[in-house]
Design an enzyme around this catalytic site. Structure first.
Site, mmCIF file in Angstrom:
data_model
loop_
_atom_site.group_PDB
_atom_site.id
_atom_site.type_symbol
_atom_site.label_atom_id
_atom_site.label_comp_id
_atom_site.label_asym_id
_atom_site.label_seq_id
_atom_site.Cartn_x
_atom_site.Cartn_y
_atom_site.Cartn_z
ATOM 1 N N GLU A 85 0.866 -1.180 0.000
ATOM 2 C CA GLU A 85 0.000 0.000 0.000
ATOM 3 C C GLU A 85 0.901 1.227 0.000
ATOM 4 O O GLU A 85 1.744 1.386 0.881
ATOM 5 C CB GLU A 85 -0.911 -0.009 1.228
ATOM 6 C CG GLU A 85 -1.896 1.149 1.239
ATOM 7 C CD GLU A 85 -2.677 1.256 2.546
ATOM 8 O OE1 GLU A 85 -2.657 0.313 3.357
ATOM 9 O OE2 GLU A 85 -3.297 2.315 2.750
ATOM 10 N N ASP A 111 -5.304 10.108 9.233
ATOM 11 C CA ASP A 111 -4.000 9.652 9.706
ATOM 12 C C ASP A 111 -3.613 10.249 11.051
ATOM 13 O O ASP A 111 -3.873 11.415 11.332
ATOM 14 C CB ASP A 111 -2.920 9.976 8.668
ATOM 15 C CG ASP A 111 -2.996 9.026 7.484
ATOM 16 O OD1 ASP A 111 -2.940 7.807 7.728
ATOM 17 O OD2 ASP A 111 -3.139 9.501 6.351
#
Lengths: 389, 264
Positions: free
Chosen positions: B53, B64
């Site tokens: 990824e 995040d």
């Protein structure tokens, strides 16, 4: 069936992590139910009257009118409890959070006005309150940081990026992703994912509803122009919406030109009209580079120092119903000083942008300006920039 | 073989090898710099990654936590841009299937078709858009489907049953199952509800279920596999290693080997 708009033309939507989607649905359902509930609106209206001091006055600014060469009325949101229009939204959302059984409130703040308003509403309703604020804004809006502490809120410093409003919103959203079960996020402007832009507008339209009625009573006519500053755009959307169906009334949103639109150092995504994009959960007018990275905004006014704008403003612009202009730091500072000297009113630097534009244009007009907040918080920043003479 | 088929094959061959789950390490494109990130991705392939990824740095990454956010900021300061990251992707994709992790604004600014064409040209197999819920995904899904790119959706512990079914039905490649309520980052332990979270996800989809967010040790990876995951995604731990090490590729190679061993 929901009556809350998710889109304004192509703008708006819900561009958030999946974790938050159920919370947005829950919020929307609660809002639809609450606004139809006479007990909810009754409690909010009573607080707006007895606690906030609404209706806020409409004031014909005689000396400012003489200086401008045309008549200027000010809608005095600066006289609200906590000193700005932000309390209208914060109180409504805090009541909604209590109704939803959410004991913890988070908020972001730039100028500190929304943070103070949220901390105030949380003190009143006995809710835990955490306010995210960039450390650059903490520096230039120190009195508001102290107020929030006194009101029982915890101010979380945000060190990322330019340490201003954009990063504070991002930090608040990350907190919400983590604590969504217990927490309601009181966003301070008509930005963010649906249902926020529509809900914040509905909570702020009291400004325009009152002002329209007051203008008709005082002046016997509608204004030629309704003028308000635009950061995210909550005082302006609240001011504009009740006039949208009055074809003779021009709606003017005043953004921050900062150091000048041509320098790129501004906070005027609607005026600069670049490629629209996604920021903080909504598709709208934003400031970004060619790669798609969000740019830092620049304005002397912390409340306008934001690279995004409410999606409904983007649509009002595209549809031609409102127009958007930008005023720079120096002009805003001059209007700040002029309004203090001529009217004995110290406006917020945000509102000073709207005043500056009205003062410099449109002789023979009848202007209604939203004086969205008072300028006590800006004294240190403004005095250090103003000519000492 | 198109991107979606390549992803399916990666999961199937991990299973055929008798491994408990496929391993999908994450890296931030352009971090510590573009060349080093390419080396990190290749080290992942060397050390036993089944898929990779690859994150595209974005200025405002809402899903995040602090470590990956800081890596994105650092990559952008170092001049990393979308095209450069796709260049690194191209090299890694020769070895293992690569799924791009990309915030939605980076798609809209280019236009959906141009974006999807660029991914195909770089040899990417799919894309994860962490701020694109299924409700907003129709146009991007169509563009990806036309090109055989897998648009991988996410589900969270907070996702209710009716949404889960809608998301599962339009999942391509795999279903990215967020193990916890929060942003990316290491945690002391995997959530006790993880077996139920995975079972709920697996029940609504035909594609493999990969678990990510909060998997930071080989034991936690093994626990995710034991909880029923077809794939395990490890992000922050490896980004932190790349940030701290003198030799990022060497450091992550050792770590990924440990994770791969735990899934054998």
């Amino acid at each position: 069936m929901s009556a809350v708009e998710h889109r304004f033309g192509p703008y708006g939507g819900q561009y958030v992590p999946e974790t938050l989607m159920p919370a947005l649905s829950e919020l929307e359902a609660a809002w639809v139910q609450a606004r139809a509930d006479a007990a909810f609106s009754g409690e909010l209206d009573k607080l707006l009257r007895d606690y906030v001091g609404r209706p806020s006055p409409l004031y014909r600014a005689r000396r400012l009118s003489e200086a401008a060469g045309h008549t200027i009325y000010l809608k005095r949101e600066d006289l609200n409890h906590t000193g700005a229009h932000k309390i209208n939204n914060a109180l409504g959302q805090a009541l909604l959070a209590r109704r939803m059984g959410k004991p913890r409130i988070i908020a972001e703040t730039g100028a500190g006005q929304h943070g103070v308003a949220t901390a105030t509403a949380c003190a009143l309703l006995d809710l835990e309150c955490v306010v995210y604020m960039g450390t650059e804004d903490m520096r230039r809006q120190k009195p508001n940081v102290e107020r929030m502490g006194l009101l029982g809120a915890r101010v979380e410093p945000v060190e990322a990026g330019a340490r201003t409003l954009k990063e504070a919103v991002s930090a608040a959203i990350r907190d919400w992703v983590t604590n969504v079960e217990s927490t309601h996020y009181i966003i301070g402007s008509c930005v963010g994912p649906a249902p926020y832009p529509a809900m914040v507008r509905d909570l702020q339209r009291v400004i325009g509803d009152e002002a329209r009625e007051q203008m008709l009573a005082e002046a016997g006519r509608l204004p030629a122009r309704v003028i308000a500053c635009v950061g995210g755009g909550s005082n302006s959307i609240g001011m504009f919406i009740p006039f949208v169906d009055d074809p003779g009334v021009e709606l003017v949103g005043v953004e921050a030109a900062g150091e000048g639109l041509e320098t790129g150092r501004h906070g005027a995504p609607l005026t600069a009209a670049g490629v629209p994009g996604v920021l903080h959960g909504a598709f709208s007018a934003i400031m970004q580079d060619e790669d798609g990275q969000i740019l830092e905004a620049h304005s002397i006014s912390a409340g306008l120092d934001y690279p995004g704008s409410g999606p409904e403003h983007a649509w009002l612009r595209d549809s031609g119903r409102a127009r958007y202009v930008a005023v720079g730091d120096d002009e805003a500072l001059r209007a700040f000083a002029v309004t203090a000297r001529l009217e004995g009113i110290i406006p917020a630097l945000e509102s000073a942008h709207a005043l500056a534009w009205a003062l410099s244009t449109g002789h023979g007009e009848l202007d209604l300006i939203c004086l969205s907040g008072r300028g006590d918080k800006d004294l240190a920043e403004a005095l250090s920039r103003l000519d000492p003479r | 073989m198109n991107g979606g088929e390549r992803i399916a094959e990666a999961f199937a061959s991990a299973r055929a090898d008798g491994r408990r789950a496929a391993l999908m390490p994450y890296l931030m494109g352009g971090f510590p710099d573009l060349e080093a990130s390419r080396e990190v991705g290749l080290a992942y392939a060397d050390a036993g990654a089944d898929l990779v990824e690859l994150g595209v740095p974005f200025s405002d990454p809402l899903a995040d936590g602090p470590v990956i956010h800081a890596a994105a900021v650092s990559a952008l300061r170092g001049g990393a841009r979308f095209d450069g990251v796709l260049g690194a992707a191209r090299a890694i994709a020769r070895r293992v299937p690569v799924v791009l992790m990309c915030y939605s604004n980076l798609i809209y600014v280019r236009g959906i078709d141009r974006f999807a064409d660029a991914l195909v040209a770089a040899g990417l197999s799919g894309v994860i858009v962490p701020d694109l819920p299924v409700d907003e995904a129709a146009e991007i899904l169509e563009a990806c489907d036309q090109r055989g790119l897998a648009l991988v959706p996410l589900v969270a512990p907070t996702t209710p049953a009716d949404r889960l079914a809608r998301i599962g039905a339009q999942a391509r490649g795999f279903l990215y199952t967020v193990s916890l309520t929060g942003t990316t980052g290491e945690r002391a332990a995997v959530d006790g509800e993880l077996p139920q979270v995975i079972a709920r996800a697996a029940a609504v989809t035909d594609v493999p279920v990969a678990v990510g967010f909060g998997i930071g040790t080989p034991d936690q990876a093994a626990a995710a596999a034991a909880a029923g995951a077809d794939g395990v995604i490890v992000g922050t731990r490896l980004v932190r290693a790349a940030a701290e090490a003198q030799d990022p590729a060497g450091a992550v190679r050792d770590l990924v080997r440990d994770f791969a061993a735990a899934l054998r």
